[in-house]
Scaffold this active site. Structure first.
Site, mmCIF file in Angstrom:
data_model
loop_
_atom_site.group_PDB
_atom_site.id
_atom_site.type_symbol
_atom_site.label_atom_id
_atom_site.label_comp_id
_atom_site.label_asym_id
_atom_site.label_seq_id
_atom_site.Cartn_x
_atom_site.Cartn_y
_atom_site.Cartn_z
ATOM 1 C CB SER A 60 -0.896 0.007 1.249
ATOM 2 O OG SER A 60 -1.648 1.197 1.283
ATOM 3 C CE LYS A 84 -1.582 7.164 -0.131
ATOM 4 N NZ LYS A 84 -0.470 6.959 0.818
ATOM 5 N N GLY A 85 -3.951 3.795 0.714
ATOM 6 C CA GLY A 85 -4.942 3.885 1.788
ATOM 7 C C GLY A 85 -6.149 4.711 1.379
ATOM 8 N N GLY A 111 1.115 11.998 3.906
ATOM 9 C CA GLY A 111 -0.087 12.502 4.564
ATOM 10 C C GLY A 111 -1.341 11.791 4.125
ATOM 11 C CG LEU A 112 -2.352 8.435 5.604
ATOM 12 C CD1 LEU A 112 -3.052 8.406 6.960
ATOM 13 C CD2 LEU A 112 -2.179 7.013 5.083
ATOM 14 C CB CYS A 169 -4.668 6.097 11.655
ATOM 15 S SG CYS A 169 -4.378 5.432 10.044
ATOM 16 C CG ASN A 232 2.308 1.492 8.167
ATOM 17 O OD1 ASN A 232 3.030 2.155 7.428
ATOM 18 N ND2 ASN A 232 0.995 1.486 8.068
ATOM 19 N N GLY A 284 11.499 -3.515 3.707
ATOM 20 C CA GLY A 284 12.832 -3.585 3.122
ATOM 21 C C GLY A 284 13.073 -4.719 2.153
ATOM 22 N N GLY A 305 7.400 -2.664 -0.924
ATOM 23 C CA GLY A 305 7.020 -1.257 -0.927
ATOM 24 C C GLY A 305 8.049 -0.373 -1.588
HETATM 25 C C1 LIG Z 1 5.375 6.635 0.039
HETATM 26 C C2 LIG Z 1 4.734 5.622 0.938
HETATM 27 C C3 LIG Z 1 3.360 5.668 1.144
HETATM 28 C C4 LIG Z 1 2.748 4.730 1.984
HETATM 29 N N1 LIG Z 1 1.380 4.766 2.169
HETATM 30 C C5 LIG Z 1 0.786 3.809 2.932
HETATM 31 C C6 LIG Z 1 -0.642 3.770 3.076
HETATM 32 O O1 LIG Z 1 -1.381 4.576 2.487
HETATM 33 N N2 LIG Z 1 -1.190 2.807 3.877
HETATM 34 C C7 LIG Z 1 -0.399 1.878 4.516
HETATM 35 O O2 LIG Z 1 -0.942 1.011 5.225
HETATM 36 N N3 LIG Z 1 0.946 1.873 4.363
HETATM 37 C C8 LIG Z 1 1.550 2.802 3.605
HETATM 38 N N4 LIG Z 1 2.919 2.795 3.453
HETATM 39 C C9 LIG Z 1 3.730 1.773 4.141
HETATM 40 C C10 LIG Z 1 4.111 0.624 3.203
HETATM 41 O O3 LIG Z 1 2.980 -0.043 2.705
HETATM 42 C C11 LIG Z 1 5.032 -0.371 3.954
HETATM 43 O O4 LIG Z 1 4.361 -0.855 5.089
HETATM 44 C C12 LIG Z 1 6.354 0.240 4.395
HETATM 45 O O5 LIG Z 1 6.838 1.156 3.448
HETATM 46 C C13 LIG Z 1 7.417 -0.826 4.686
HETATM 47 O O6 LIG Z 1 7.725 -1.590 3.549
HETATM 48 P P1 LIG Z 1 8.974 -1.266 2.556
HETATM 49 O O7 LIG Z 1 10.187 -1.153 3.423
HETATM 50 O O8 LIG Z 1 9.010 -2.410 1.595
HETATM 51 O O9 LIG Z 1 8.647 0.038 1.911
HETATM 52 C C14 LIG Z 1 3.545 3.734 2.629
HETATM 53 C C15 LIG Z 1 4.927 3.692 2.395
HETATM 54 C C16 LIG Z 1 5.530 4.622 1.564
HETATM 55 C C17 LIG Z 1 7.012 4.531 1.331
#
Ligand SMILES: Cc1cc2nc3c(=O)[nH]c(=O)nc-3n(C[C@H](O)[C@H](O)[C@H](O)COP(=O)(O)O)c2cc1C
Length: 346
Positions: A60, A84-85, A111-112, A169, A232, A284, A305
């Site tokens: 997401s 996306k959320g 900022g969601l 949140c 998250n 990661g 992500g």
């Molecule tokens: C730019 C960005 C936007 C994100 N938006 C959301 C979101 O809307 N809802 C959510 O649950 N997680 C969100 N995340 C968290 C990611 O889904 C994930 O949990 C986090 O980045 C860790 O994984 P990664 O290290 O592979 O990025 C966001 C992460 C990033 C980098």
């Protein structure tokens, strides 16, 4: 070569001699398994009632609504994707800059931002439905009623595989404390969402910023979550010493990318030990070995992500690489590896 072969070579001469050891070590899986190929490795996994062709989903917030990536990635080949959320009303998001690079990671404070659940259903979902990929809608709110309302709107729509509740949140009705930090609040919002989610599975995405993730995991499981997503981003910040200002418009943000993998890997292990429902690991992941590490620690599936920012095709590419890696270890089903971590020391 495996490390124990070096131990043998260096400290305990092997009765078969060096050549025999090396020949044994370099024997490829294809020789050991004539007629079998990496394509034979079964990557399919089940999470509750959902079945995925492979265990690698796009995470997401890093893959838009999926559609933005459709010209770069064959969405039909992904294990799945998480949107996306989505919130009750559209959100414009945080001021720029929203992203900043850090050592082995990235900070974000988006900022969601999102179009709101109704616009998602009307404008995005019809196009997404044309793809053969399980789509989970990521849901968030600032009070319990928000979560319920977003799910209620999604329940009337076709084309979703399930919901992922983002509980990292602040609960405005409870003084801003995150739902995800407090077992009682996490349980309460899961119970309400579960009642609203009559048609589809409900995953709950946990916050990593907790003293005991097992407590939260059990609280959420008891209220009917079908799976846990762990985890998250980590609250963090970066400053520019020249301007003496934050590198993010929002001042603080969430840390993601390779820097967080060891921390989240432990959380996946701890959460998995605490519950019976499947755990989906993310934090990661960039390579096939990262995927296997999470599976070894108990994850049934994973999400990718931040890595999509550097390589938008990473989620499409990883399944073949995971197959190759498993094949080279003579493992023909990813499920064989799940939770197969040896906890004894030495
Ligand atoms: C730019 C960005 C936007 C994100 N938006 C959301 C979101 O809307 N809802 C959510 O649950 N997680 C969100 N995340 C968290 C990611 O889904 C994930 O949990 C986090 O980045 C860790 O994984 P990664 O290290 O592979 O990025 C966001 C992460 C990033 C980098």
């Amino acid at each position: 070569m495996k490390w124990w072969a070096w131990v043998d070579l260096n400290h305990r001469p092997h009765p078969q001699g060096l050549r025999a050891i090396l020949m044994h070590e370099v024997t490829s899986s294809s020789a050991a398994n004539p007629g079998r190929f990496p394509a034979d490795v079964d990557l399919s996994v089940a999470i509750g009632a959902l079945r995925f062709r492979n265990p690698i989903l796009a995470a997401s917030g890093t893959f838009g609504y999926g559609l933005e990536f459709a010209h770069l990635v064959d969405l039909n080949r992904l294990g799945g994707l998480v949107t996306k959320g989505l919130s009750r009303e559209p959100i414009e998001g945080a001021p720029a800059p929203r992203l900043c690079e850090t050592p082995s990671g990235m900070l974000n404070a988006v900022g969601l931002q999102n179009v709101g659940v109704r616009a998602f259903v009307e404008q995005k979902l019809p196009a997404l439905r044309k793809f053969d990929v399980p789509v989970l809608a990521n849901v968030f709110g600032s009070c319990q009623e928000d979560y319920v309302e977003v799910i209620r709107v999604l329940e009337d729509a076709e084309g979703l595989a399930g919901y992922e509740l983002n509980i990292s949140c602040p609960n405005v009705k409870k003084g801003g404390l995150q739902f995800g930090n407090d077992p009682a609040a996490a349980a309460e919002v899961t119970r309400a969402a579960r009642k609203a989610a009559l048609k589809r599975p409900l995953w709950v995405k946990l916050s990593p910023l907790v003293a005991d993730i097992g407590l939260i995991a059990r609280a959420v499981e008891a209220e009917g979550a079908d799976a846990l997503t762990v985890a998250n981003t980590y609250p963090a910040m970066a400053v520019d010493h020249r301007t003496r200002r934050s590198r993010l418009g929002n001042l603080t943000g969430g840390l993601s990318g390779p820097a967080i993998k060891p921390i989240t890997l432990r959380l996946v292990w701890e959460a998995g030990k605490a519950v019976k429902i499947p755990v989906v690991g993310l934090g990661g992941i960039e390579t096939a070995i990262d995927v296997l590490d999470y599976v070894l620690m108990g994850a049934t599936a994973v999400q990718v992500g931040t890595a999509s920012f550097a390589d938008p095709q990473v989620s499409e590419r990883l399944p073949a690489e995971v197959r190759e890696a498993l094949f080279s270890f003579n493992v023909f089903s990813i499920s064989e590896l799940r939770g197969n971590f040896h906890a004894e020391i030495g």
